[in-house]
Design a protein around this motif. Structure first.
Motif, PDB file in Angstrom:
ATOM      1  N   HIS A 106       0.838  -1.216   0.018  1.00 32.89           N
ATOM      2  CA  HIS A 106       0.195   0.146  -0.059  1.00 32.89           C
ATOM      3  C   HIS A 106       0.874   1.151  -0.077  1.00 32.89           C
ATOM      4  CE1 HIS A 106       1.229  -0.805   4.171  1.00 32.89           C
ATOM      5  NE2 HIS A 106       0.645   0.507   4.494  1.00 32.89           N
ATOM      6  N   LEU A 107       2.043   1.248   0.240  1.00 33.79           N
ATOM      7  CA  LEU A 107       2.846   2.402   0.375  1.00 33.79           C
ATOM      8  C   LEU A 107       2.804   3.263  -0.977  1.00 33.79           C
ATOM      9  CD1 LEU A 107       6.119   1.082   2.213  1.00 33.79           C
ATOM     10  CD2 LEU A 107       3.953   2.145   3.128  1.00 33.79           C
ATOM     11  N   LYS A 108       2.893   2.822  -2.418  1.00 32.79           N
ATOM     12  CA  LYS A 108       2.652   3.447  -3.120  1.00 32.79           C
ATOM     13  C   LYS A 108       1.485   4.322  -3.474  1.00 32.79           C
ATOM     14  CE  LYS A 108       5.964   1.648  -6.900  1.00 32.79           C
ATOM     15  NZ  LYS A 108       6.503   2.928  -6.669  1.00 32.79           N
ATOM     16  N   GLN A 109       0.379   3.650  -2.713  1.00 32.19           N
ATOM     17  CA  GLN A 109      -0.691   4.508  -2.829  1.00 32.19           C
ATOM     18  C   GLN A 109      -0.941   5.645  -1.884  1.00 32.19           C
ATOM     19  OE1 GLN A 109      -2.674   0.413  -1.823  1.00 32.19           O
ATOM     20  NE2 GLN A 109      -4.599   1.407  -3.104  1.00 32.19           N
ATOM     21  N   LEU A 110      -0.001   5.513  -0.775  1.00 31.45           N
ATOM     22  CA  LEU A 110       0.095   6.485   0.023  1.00 31.45           C
ATOM     23  C   LEU A 110       0.735   7.762  -0.374  1.00 31.45           C
ATOM     24  CD1 LEU A 110       0.820   4.689   3.566  1.00 31.45           C
ATOM     25  CD2 LEU A 110      -1.360   5.028   2.402  1.00 31.45           C
ATOM     26  N   GLU A 111       1.511   7.547  -1.390  1.00 30.84           N
ATOM     27  CA  GLU A 111       2.072   8.675  -2.201  1.00 30.84           C
ATOM     28  C   GLU A 111       1.223   9.876  -2.647  1.00 30.84           C
ATOM     29  OE1 GLU A 111       5.091   7.085  -4.674  1.00 30.84           O
ATOM     30  OE2 GLU A 111       6.189   6.145  -2.961  1.00 30.84           O
ATOM     31  N   SER A 112      -0.024   9.139  -3.471  1.00 30.97           N
ATOM     32  CA  SER A 112      -0.815  10.269  -3.898  1.00 30.97           C
ATOM     33  C   SER A 112      -1.756  10.762  -2.868  1.00 30.97           C
ATOM     34  CB  SER A 112      -1.714   9.221  -4.880  1.00 30.97           C
ATOM     35  OG  SER A 112      -2.603   8.419  -4.268  1.00 30.97           O
ATOM     36  N   ILE A 113      -1.587  10.933  -1.555  1.00 27.61           N
ATOM     37  CA  ILE A 113      -2.587  11.326  -0.685  1.00 27.61           C
ATOM     38  C   ILE A 113      -2.113  12.834  -0.463  1.00 27.61           C
ATOM     39  CG2 ILE A 113      -3.501  11.257   1.493  1.00 27.61           C
ATOM     40  CD1 ILE A 113      -3.315   8.406   1.679  1.00 27.61           C
ATOM     41  N   ARG A 114      -3.476  13.761  -0.559  1.00 25.09           N
ATOM     42  CA  ARG A 114      -3.005  15.011  -0.028  1.00 25.09           C
ATOM     43  C   ARG A 114      -3.442  15.310   1.460  1.00 25.09           C
ATOM     44  NH1 ARG A 114      -6.829  18.436  -0.665  1.00 25.09           N
ATOM     45  NH2 ARG A 114      -8.652  17.153  -1.500  1.00 25.09           N
ATOM     46  N   ALA A 115      -2.401  15.232   2.134  1.00 26.37           N
ATOM     47  CA  ALA A 115      -2.351  15.113   3.701  1.00 26.37           C
ATOM     48  C   ALA A 115      -1.242  15.882   4.258  1.00 26.37           C
ATOM     49  CB  ALA A 115      -2.584  13.893   4.343  1.00 26.37           C
ATOM     50  N   ARG A 116      -1.421  16.514   5.329  1.00 34.28           N
ATOM     51  CA  ARG A 116      -0.264  17.326   6.129  1.00 34.28           C
ATOM     52  C   ARG A 116       0.746  16.254   6.404  1.00 34.28           C
ATOM     53  NH1 ARG A 116      -2.059  21.174  10.442  1.00 34.28           N
ATOM     54  NH2 ARG A 116      -3.658  21.593   8.959  1.00 34.28           N
ATOM     55  N   ASN A 117       0.274  15.372   7.215  1.00 29.90           N
ATOM     56  CA  ASN A 117       1.266  14.338   7.644  1.00 29.90           C
ATOM     57  C   ASN A 117       0.576  12.860   7.485  1.00 29.90           C
ATOM     58  OD1 ASN A 117       3.153  16.348   8.971  1.00 29.90           O
ATOM     59  ND2 ASN A 117       1.461  16.681  10.459  1.00 29.90           N
ATOM     60  N   ILE A 118       1.531  11.963   7.180  1.00 36.14           N
ATOM     61  CA  ILE A 118       1.000  10.464   6.902  1.00 36.14           C
ATOM     62  C   ILE A 118       1.820   9.690   7.751  1.00 36.14           C
ATOM     63  CG2 ILE A 118       0.810   8.802   5.252  1.00 36.14           C
ATOM     64  CD1 ILE A 118       0.208  10.787   3.089  1.00 36.14           C
ATOM     65  N   PHE A 119       1.288   8.851   8.522  1.00 33.47           N
ATOM     66  CA  PHE A 119       2.082   8.110   9.657  1.00 33.47           C
ATOM     67  C   PHE A 119       1.674   6.526   9.008  1.00 33.47           C
ATOM     68  CE2 PHE A 119       0.816  11.645  12.207  1.00 33.47           C
ATOM     69  CZ  PHE A 119       1.798  12.352  11.963  1.00 33.47           C
ATOM     70  N   VAL A 120       2.430   5.651   9.162  1.00 28.88           N
ATOM     71  CA  VAL A 120       2.271   4.135   9.066  1.00 28.88           C
ATOM     72  C   VAL A 120       2.451   3.525  10.443  1.00 28.88           C
ATOM     73  CG1 VAL A 120       2.426   4.203   6.583  1.00 28.88           C
ATOM     74  CG2 VAL A 120       4.505   3.673   8.154  1.00 28.88           C
ATOM     75  N   GLY A 121       2.019   2.209  10.520  1.00 31.53           N
ATOM     76  CA  GLY A 121       2.023   1.446  11.878  1.00 31.53           C
ATOM     77  C   GLY A 121       2.003  -0.144  11.369  1.00 31.53           C
ATOM     78  N   SER A 122       2.537  -0.705  12.308  1.00 24.42           N
ATOM     79  CA  SER A 122       2.235  -2.194  12.240  1.00 24.42           C
ATOM     80  C   SER A 122       1.861  -2.853  13.754  1.00 24.42           C
ATOM     81  CB  SER A 122       3.883  -2.944  12.258  1.00 24.42           C
ATOM     82  OG  SER A 122       4.657  -2.652  12.935  1.00 24.42           O
TER      83      SER A 122
END
Length: 301
Positions: A106-122
């Motif tokens: 899903h990481l490539k999908q997150l590159e297209s997002i308009r957001a100030r800060n994007i975090f990921v978790g496990s």
């Protein structure tokens, strides 16, 4: 601090039950019917012999506007397309988004997002949704989080207020954090799903363990893991500590749902192609799971 949780499966309900002890939580559900039930009955959290009921505000996803201080996206990887489309259509950019998906596809999908800060978790927890408002916490663990894009300060502020009984840890590098979890998911999930066994069987049964070792060797080579013995010991330890758990992939197949096999083994297969590596076991388990998703019915290729 206001927290929005998009997704009301096992992880969404689990996070809502715990985080509502410290935050004002809104849960966004796939259906209006589930939102009505959560508002009526609260979220019933079962852990061992304990039972607690927590009341939160539940709304259908159509009403999510990303206005909370942090929005936690707790859906399956293959459900992100609709979520991301909605994010990019919001009138204003969301402040902080935390994505909790298995794998790394899903990481490539997150590159297209308009957001100030994007975090990921496990996530290391084991959870099972028993009905629209009841979740069983079957395995205690840690939620590891890291910055994918933007500033870290809002994430640190959020984590500092999380209830101590539901621990979070902020990691320096999202890639290393996700690779460690991917390694675990890539071995345990497909094996348990195909064999229809709980996690512990992979180490208690010597024949299953031999396959675990071989699959791990392929995964470790493609992910270029250092100190493979330490990673293998970690994998074995997880099988022991979650011995009675049924993996998320196995539960998905049992419920006749799509799995996250594309985000897990599909991602590793794509990496293998880039590196010119052969991965017979990974490829075999990938297609076996894809076949199980269709219920064994014939599918044109």
């Amino acid at each position: 601090m206001k927290v929005g949780i998009v997704g009301s499966g096992s992880i969404g309900l689990l996070f809502a039950a715990y985080l509502s002890r410290a935050f004002d939580v809104n849960v966004y559900t796939k259906t209006e019917e589930q939102a009505v039930e959560i508002n009526k009955y609260g979220i019933l959290l079962k852990k061992g012999s304990g039972r607690t009921i927590t009341f939160v505000t539940a709304l259908p996803f159509s009403k999510w506007e990303g206005a909370e201080d942090i929005s936690i996206i707790a859906v399956k990887q293959y459900q992100l397309v609709d979520i991301i489309e909605k994010i990019n259509q919001l009138p204003s950019d969301p402040k902080n988004l935390l994505f909790l998906q298995n794998g790394m596809g899903h990481l490539k999908q997150l590159e297209s997002i308009r957001a100030r800060n994007i975090f990921v978790g496990s996530i290391e927890h084991g959870a099972l949704r028993e009905n629209p408002y009841t979740v069983s916490h079957n395995g205690m663990g840690m939620t590891n989080v890291a910055v994918f894009k933007g500033e870290c300060e809002p994430l640190i502020q959020f984590v500092s207020s999380v209830p101590v009984e539901f621990p979070f840890a902020v990691r320096d590098q999202y890639h290393d954090m996700l690779v460690k979890k991917l390694m675990v998911n890539a071995v345990i999930n497909p094996l348990t799903a195909i064999l229809n066994v709980e996690n512990g069987a992979l180490v208690y049964n010597s024949n299953y363990y031999r396959v675990l070792e071989k699959l791990f060797e392929e995964v470790a080579e493609i992910l270029e893991l250092e100190n493979t013995q330490a990673h293998l010991e970690q994998l074995i330890n997880i099988c022991h500590t979650t011995a009675d758990n049924r993996s998320s992939m196995l539960k998905d197949l049992e419920a006749q749902r799509l799995t996250e096999i594309d985000a897990i083994l599909g991602f590793i297969l794509a990496e293998a192609v880039k590196k010119g590596k052969k991965t017979p076991l990974i490829e075999s388990f990938y297609y076996l799971i894809k076949g199980k998703e269709t219920g064994g019915k014939e599918v044109k290729i």
